[in-house]
Write a protein that holds these residues in place. Structure first.
Motif, PDB file in Angstrom:
ATOM      1  N   SER A  66       0.813  -1.230   0.000  1.00  0.00           N
ATOM      2  CA  SER A  66       0.000   0.000   0.000  1.00  0.00           C
ATOM      3  C   SER A  66       0.842   1.274   0.000  1.00  0.00           C
ATOM      4  O   SER A  66       0.317   2.342  -0.311  1.00  0.00           O
ATOM      5  CB  SER A  66      -0.932   0.018   1.218  1.00  0.00           C
ATOM      6  N   VAL A  67       2.131   1.192   0.348  1.00  0.00           N
ATOM      7  CA  VAL A  67       2.944   2.428   0.345  1.00  0.00           C
ATOM      8  C   VAL A  67       3.475   2.762  -1.038  1.00  0.00           C
ATOM      9  O   VAL A  67       4.022   3.843  -1.249  1.00  0.00           O
ATOM     10  CB  VAL A  67       4.143   2.410   1.338  1.00  0.00           C
ATOM     11  N   ASP A 127       1.525   2.303  -3.940  1.00  0.00           N
ATOM     12  CA  ASP A 127       0.417   2.290  -4.904  1.00  0.00           C
ATOM     13  C   ASP A 127       0.005   3.692  -5.339  1.00  0.00           C
ATOM     14  O   ASP A 127      -0.921   3.858  -6.141  1.00  0.00           O
ATOM     15  CB  ASP A 127      -0.791   1.513  -4.348  1.00  0.00           C
ATOM     16  N   ASP A 152      -1.626   5.854  -3.863  1.00  0.00           N
ATOM     17  CA  ASP A 152      -3.008   6.160  -3.443  1.00  0.00           C
ATOM     18  C   ASP A 152      -2.984   6.482  -1.948  1.00  0.00           C
ATOM     19  O   ASP A 152      -2.742   5.597  -1.114  1.00  0.00           O
ATOM     20  CB  ASP A 152      -3.878   4.925  -3.730  1.00  0.00           C
ATOM     21  N   SER A 153      -3.242   7.746  -1.603  1.00  0.00           N
ATOM     22  CA  SER A 153      -3.125   8.142  -0.190  1.00  0.00           C
ATOM     23  C   SER A 153      -4.274   7.592   0.661  1.00  0.00           C
ATOM     24  O   SER A 153      -4.226   7.675   1.883  1.00  0.00           O
ATOM     25  CB  SER A 153      -3.045   9.663  -0.058  1.00  0.00           C
ATOM     26  N   THR A 177      -4.969   4.422   0.822  1.00  0.00           N
ATOM     27  CA  THR A 177      -4.548   3.098   1.303  1.00  0.00           C
ATOM     28  C   THR A 177      -3.273   3.276   2.119  1.00  0.00           C
ATOM     29  O   THR A 177      -2.458   4.156   1.836  1.00  0.00           O
ATOM     30  CB  THR A 177      -4.253   2.129   0.144  1.00  0.00           C
ATOM     31  N   LYS A 178      -3.097   2.430   3.148  1.00  0.00           N
ATOM     32  CA  LYS A 178      -1.935   2.596   4.019  1.00  0.00           C
ATOM     33  C   LYS A 178      -1.304   1.252   4.377  1.00  0.00           C
ATOM     34  O   LYS A 178      -1.929   0.190   4.279  1.00  0.00           O
ATOM     35  CB  LYS A 178      -2.326   3.332   5.293  1.00  0.00           C
ATOM     36  N   ALA A 218       0.701   6.228   4.563  1.00  0.00           N
ATOM     37  CA  ALA A 218      -0.134   5.994   3.376  1.00  0.00           C
ATOM     38  C   ALA A 218       0.704   5.735   2.127  1.00  0.00           C
ATOM     39  O   ALA A 218       0.388   4.845   1.330  1.00  0.00           O
ATOM     40  CB  ALA A 218      -1.058   7.183   3.135  1.00  0.00           C
ATOM     41  N   ASP A 219       1.758   6.537   1.936  1.00  0.00           N
ATOM     42  CA  ASP A 219       2.575   6.402   0.735  1.00  0.00           C
ATOM     43  C   ASP A 219       4.007   6.812   1.009  1.00  0.00           C
ATOM     44  O   ASP A 219       4.265   7.666   1.872  1.00  0.00           O
ATOM     45  CB  ASP A 219       2.027   7.289  -0.397  1.00  0.00           C
TER      46      ASP A 219
HETATM   47 CA   LIG Z   1      -1.132   4.064  -0.376  1.00  0.00          CA
END
Ligand SMILES: [Ca+2]
Ligand SMILES: [Ca+2]
Ligand SMILES: [Ca+2]
Length: 365
Positions: free
Chosen positions: A50-51, A53, A55-56, A58-59, A173-174
């Motif tokens: 998830s880091v 991807d 996409d903030s 998702t974490k 998240a990212d």
């Molecule tokens: Ca993410």
């Protein structure tokens, strides 16, 4: 005279004059042990992938909190010059407050949820403070590196979180690496790259529920069991109250459910050291001698006995360590009972008679 009696006893014991007994009993001292390793773990929906991807929403969350992180492998070597972290949806106390980053060109041999130390790593930045925004879903200021080396993999650890007491985990998240300073140039990380969760704190993997503690493996009741959450490479250390013994067999009784948790691979050790290993430790404080190692075939039936005979053991030990090297595929380990068969030193009737006569002989002198 005393020395002579002891020599006679030793001589007759050496000749095999010992009685066959069950070695374990409910009054024995017994502790749970397990492999010492990484405590890294993450929820299924909050994996390290998830880091990367972009996409903030998702974490990545790791329950091992401080010194958790990840190893990511972009594959082709890149020169990273800066890094940007984006905060997750909630719980600002879990945000990283400092981080370290290393690079390597070694093949990654570390596993998921490992210590992440099976490669040779070159530091890029270590223990560097982060001042991430408390706003959610927000990128922090880019952190620049002085780095001219190209690496095929990067290791990032979150060395502290904003509030370690309030937080129960680390989350982010990212994360993005850039080829240029200040978050410029090309991005290095993207979805689909190989990425592993790690935590660099060494912790024992052994733990058990209060109602399924190791003493329940020697209580003589097949309806009670010992369960270890550590699964493979957990076990126990027992000090039989009968004293020194020679073990020549063991019998395990399967527990009530989940055949996949039954012991399969095992190693039995003995020692005459006093036991100083603590509960749920690695169990390595003593000098352990391997008595026998092997593989068992557990029955599917529950509350059912299986085990092995011990070949060629003639050594007395005061304590035993039993490692369950593998279980039948489950992530937990359990069994209802274990019993060791063997011999304890006990003077035969002939020796007892002799010992009875000796004081008479002395009195007559
Ligand atoms: Ca993410
Ligand atoms: Ca940790
Ligand atoms: Ca039991």
């Amino acid at each position: 005279m005393k020395a002579t009696v002891h020599s006679l006893t030793a001589l007759l014991l050496a000749a095999g004059s010992a009685s066959a007994v069950n070695i374990l009993s409910p009054s024995d001292s017994i502790i749970a042990i397990g492999l010492v390793g990484s405590g890294s773990s993450y929820p299924g929906g909050e994996a390290p992938s998830s880091v990367i991807d972009g996409d903030s929403s998702t974490k990545y969350l790791n329950f091992a909190e401080e010194r958790s992180g990840f190893i990511v492998t972009p594959g082709s070597p890149t020169i990273a010059s800066s890094i940007v972290f984006t905060t997750a949806n909630d719980a600002p106390e879990r945000d990283p407050a400092s981080f370290s980053i290393w690079g390597t060109n070694d093949t990654i041999r570390s596993g998921d949820n490992s210590l992440g130390n099976q490669e040779s790593w070159t530091p890029i930045l270590t223990n560097t403070a982060l001042n991430l925004p408390t706003d959610r879903f927000s990128p922090g200021a880019p952190v620049d590196f002085t780095n001219s080396l190209a690496f095929s993999s990067y290791r990032v650890t979150f060395d502290t979180v904003r509030d370690a007491i309030a937080a129960n985990s680390m989350q982010i998240a990212d994360v993005q690496l850039f080829t240029g300073l200040g978050g410029t140039g090309s991005t290095i990380l993207s979805s689909g790259m190989s990425i592993l969760a790690i935590d660099q704190d060494v912790v024992p993997t052994s733990s058990f529920p209060g109602g399924e503690n190791p003493s329940l493996a020697i209580d003589g009741d097949p309806n009670t069991k010992y369960l270890n959450f550590g699964g493979d490479q957990t076990g126990f250390i027992v000090t039989p109250s009968v004293g020194a013994s020679i073990v020549d067999s063991f019998t395990i009784t399967t527990a009530n459910d989940a055949p996949g948790r039954d012991p399969v691979g095992y190693t039995l050790y003995g020692t005459n050291d006093s036991i100083t290993s603590s509960e749920n430790s690695g169990g390595t404080d003593e000098n352990w001698v391997v008595i026998q190692s092997g593989t068992l075939t557990p029955p599917n039936e529950r509350f059912t006995e299986y085990g092995a005979t011990i070949e060629g053991n003639s050594t007395f030990y005061t304590s035993y360590r039993f490692d369950v090297d593998t279980v039948g595929g489950d992530s937990l380990m359990q069994f209802a009972e274990i019993q060791f068969g063997g011999r304890i030193p006990e003077p035969s009737s002939a020796i007892l008679a002799l010992l009875g006569v000796l004081p008479l002989i002395r009195r007559r002198r």
